[in-house]
Design an enzyme around this catalytic site. Structure first.
Site, short mmCIF file in Angstrom:
data_model
loop_
_atom_site.label_atom_id
_atom_site.label_comp_id
_atom_site.label_asym_id
_atom_site.label_seq_id
_atom_site.Cartn_x
_atom_site.Cartn_y
_atom_site.Cartn_z
N ALA A 60 41.49 48.00 38.04
CA ALA A 60 41.60 47.74 39.48
C ALA A 60 42.63 46.63 39.67
O ALA A 60 42.52 45.57 39.06
CB ALA A 60 40.25 47.33 40.04
N VAL A 86 40.98 43.97 35.13
CA VAL A 86 41.85 43.49 36.20
C VAL A 86 43.30 43.84 35.87
O VAL A 86 43.83 43.43 34.84
CB VAL A 86 41.70 41.97 36.40
CG1 VAL A 86 42.62 41.49 37.52
CG2 VAL A 86 40.24 41.62 36.72
N LYS A 87 43.91 44.58 36.77
CA LYS A 87 45.29 45.03 36.57
C LYS A 87 46.23 44.03 37.22
O LYS A 87 46.11 43.72 38.41
CB LYS A 87 45.45 46.42 37.20
CG LYS A 87 46.60 47.25 36.66
CD LYS A 87 46.49 48.66 37.22
CE LYS A 87 47.57 49.57 36.67
NZ LYS A 87 47.47 50.93 37.27
N VAL A 88 47.18 43.52 36.44
CA VAL A 88 48.07 42.44 36.87
C VAL A 88 49.51 42.83 36.58
O VAL A 88 49.81 43.31 35.48
CB VAL A 88 47.73 41.13 36.12
CG1 VAL A 88 48.62 39.99 36.59
CG2 VAL A 88 46.25 40.78 36.29
#
Length: 220
Positions: A60, A86-88
Site C-alpha cells: 500500500a 508500505v510502498k515508498v
C-alpha cells in the site's frame, strides 16, 4: 518465484487467489483510482478488504512526497494490518523514510526503481522489496529484464536480504524472463498470470483426450 497480482480489483484478486498460486498483492494510487476508490477512509477499508482475501503481503503506497508525510502515512498503513507492506517511492525523502521504517520494524517496498544504483540505496536503507519497472523501461527502448538481472546479481554478491519484486509486467513473456533473471517476485496483471496456462498443444491434447473418452463411453 512468488506471484503477486498488481491490481486493486477485488474480483480479480479473488480469482487469482482461488487458483491457489497467489502470494501477495501490489497496489498504487493509479490502481486505486481505476477502481473508483478515493478518500483516506475508503482506501483504508479497501486495503483491509484485500488483506481478508489473501494471506500474503499487500503493498500500500504512501501519497506524501515529504519525509514527515511519508512517516505519518506509512505508520498508519503499517498499523492497519500485519500483511501491509508500505510502498515508498525511490526519492531522497523516500530512502530516508525507508531507513526510518526499517529501524522501526516496518516492512517497505521501494517503488519506481529504474537503475541498479537506486536499488542499492533502497537495500542499504533496509527495504524489504525493491520494484524495478520492467515494462516502463522497455517502453523507452531500454532493457527492463537486464536491470532485474543486474539487481539480482548485485544483491547476491553483497548478500542483501532485500527481495527483487519485478513490476510493470506487461505479458507472459515478461514473467518467464523475470523467472530466468532470478527475480524473487513478479507482480502481474491477472491476464498475464492466466496466460502462463495457454499453449495450443495443451488445448489440442485436451480436446483429443475428451474425444477419445467420449468414443470409449459410446463403445460401452
Amino acid at each position: 518465484m512468488k506471484f503477486f497480482i498488481d491490481t486493486a480489483n477485488l474480483d480479480q484478486i479473488r480469482e487469482a487467489n482461488d487458483m491457489g498460486v497467489l502470494d501477495g498483492v501490489t497496489t498504487n494510487p493509479s490502481l486505486m483510482a481505476k477502481e473508483g476508490i478515493s478518500g483516506k477512509d475508503n482506501c483504508m477499508r479497501h486495503y483491509l478488504a484485500i488483506c481478508e482475501i489473501v494471506d500474503g503481503d499487500v503493498s500500500a503506497e504512501v501519497i506524501a512526497t515529504d519525509y514527515e508525510g511519508m512517516i505519518r502515512e506509512g505508520e498508519e498503513l503499517a498499523a492497519l494490518h500485519p500483511q501491509i507492506v508500505v510502498k515508498v517511492p525511490c526519492t531522497a525523502e523516500g530512502i530516508k523514510a525507508i531507513k526510518y521504517f526499517s529501524d522501526k520494524g516496518i516492512r517497505t517496498n521501494c517503488t519506481l526503481i529504474f537503475t541498479v544504483g537506486q536499488a542499492l540505496l533502497a537495500a542499504k536503507a533496509g527495504a524489504s522489496y525493491v520494484s524495478p519497472f520492467v515494462g516502463r523501461l522497455d517502453d523507452i527502448a531500454s532493457d527492463g529484464i537486464k536491470l532485474v538481472e543486474n539487481i539480482v546479481a548485485m544483491f547476491g554478491f553483497y548478500r542483501y536480504e532485500t527481495e527483487v519484486l519485478a513490476a510493470s509486467i506487461r505479458h507472459t513473456q515478461h514473467i518467464i524472463q523475470c523467472l530466468e533473471a532470478g527475480a524473487d517476485v513478479a507482480t502481474c496483471p491477472l491476464n498475464a498470470i492466466k496466460g502462463l496456462l495457454k499453449h495450443p498443444l495443451t488445448d489440442s491434447g485436451l480436446k483429443a483426450f475428451l474425444e477419445d473418452h467420449r468414443r470409449v463411453n459410446e463403445g460401452k
